[in-house]
Scaffold this motif. Sequence first.
Motif, mmCIF file in Angstrom:
data_model
loop_
_atom_site.group_PDB
_atom_site.id
_atom_site.type_symbol
_atom_site.label_atom_id
_atom_site.label_comp_id
_atom_site.label_asym_id
_atom_site.label_seq_id
_atom_site.Cartn_x
_atom_site.Cartn_y
_atom_site.Cartn_z
ATOM 1 N N ILE A 1 -17.460 7.921 5.996
ATOM 2 C CA ILE A 1 -16.306 8.368 5.227
ATOM 3 C C ILE A 1 -15.027 8.118 6.025
ATOM 4 N N GLU A 2 -14.098 7.381 5.398
ATOM 5 C CA GLU A 2 -12.796 7.157 6.010
ATOM 6 C C GLU A 2 -11.788 8.184 5.530
ATOM 7 N N TYR A 3 -11.847 8.496 4.221
ATOM 8 C CA TYR A 3 -10.875 9.396 3.615
ATOM 9 C C TYR A 3 -11.600 10.433 2.774
ATOM 10 N N ILE A 4 -10.997 11.592 2.668
ATOM 11 C CA ILE A 4 -11.482 12.615 1.752
ATOM 12 C C ILE A 4 -10.343 12.909 0.790
ATOM 13 N N LEU A 5 -10.627 12.812 -0.505
ATOM 14 C CA LEU A 5 -9.608 13.062 -1.525
ATOM 15 C C LEU A 5 -9.781 14.458 -2.079
ATOM 16 N N LEU B 1 -16.075 7.673 -6.364
ATOM 17 C CA LEU B 1 -16.337 8.272 -5.063
ATOM 18 C C LEU B 1 -17.818 8.606 -4.938
ATOM 19 N N GLY C 1 -0.227 2.876 -3.177
ATOM 20 C CA GLY C 1 -1.319 3.754 -2.766
ATOM 21 C C GLY C 1 -2.626 3.015 -2.561
ATOM 22 N N ARG D 1 0.405 8.603 -7.661
ATOM 23 C CA ARG D 1 1.053 8.512 -6.354
ATOM 24 C C ARG D 1 2.290 9.397 -6.264
ATOM 25 N N LYS E 1 0.830 -1.209 0.000
ATOM 26 C CA LYS E 1 0.000 0.000 0.000
ATOM 27 C C LYS E 1 0.861 1.255 0.000
ATOM 28 N N ARG E 2 1.956 1.210 0.699
ATOM 29 C CA ARG E 2 2.851 2.365 0.755
ATOM 30 C C ARG E 2 3.453 2.678 -0.624
ATOM 31 N N LYS F 1 -4.489 -1.008 -1.353
ATOM 32 C CA LYS F 1 -4.262 -2.292 -0.709
ATOM 33 C C LYS F 1 -4.181 -3.386 -1.769
#
Length: 147
Positions: free
Chosen positions: A116-120, A102, A20, A64, A16-17, A22
């Motif tokens: 919501i976990e993330y906001i892009l 999204l 970007g 990324r 993931k690192r 999983k």
Amino acid sequence: MKNYEKLKLLKPGLFKRLTGVKPDTFKAMLLECELHHEKKKSKGGKPNKLSVSTQILLMLEYYREYRSMAHMAFDYEVSESTVSRTIKEIESVLLQSGKFSLPSKKALYEDGGIEIEYILIDATECPVERPKKSKESVIVGRKSNTQ
């Protein structure tokens, strides 16, 4: 290039690192793109030089790392236009599948339903807005007659 073969051996955190996403998300992306390419292959045409997994990695690397397409073209041994075309194609395939889009803006304002976990934030290049140059905006200095 066997980049995906190397990445499969990594731990999920490091995967993931580097990409970007999983590993499970990457596999889902790969499945959708392979289905699309099977349909596309039946129509005929020149086969792509890059494998489907490499195309996805190319797109993820572009988003990324914000590398220039010229550098990526050099690394993947394709033309710059091929890099651009590949990024747009993979992006559109993933969006058309509906699994990787999204939620709408309305869904963010509604109560419940979506957690919501993330906001892009879209950080693509856009032109700088500057005021137009005119004679009134320029201050002319006075020239002295003395030398």
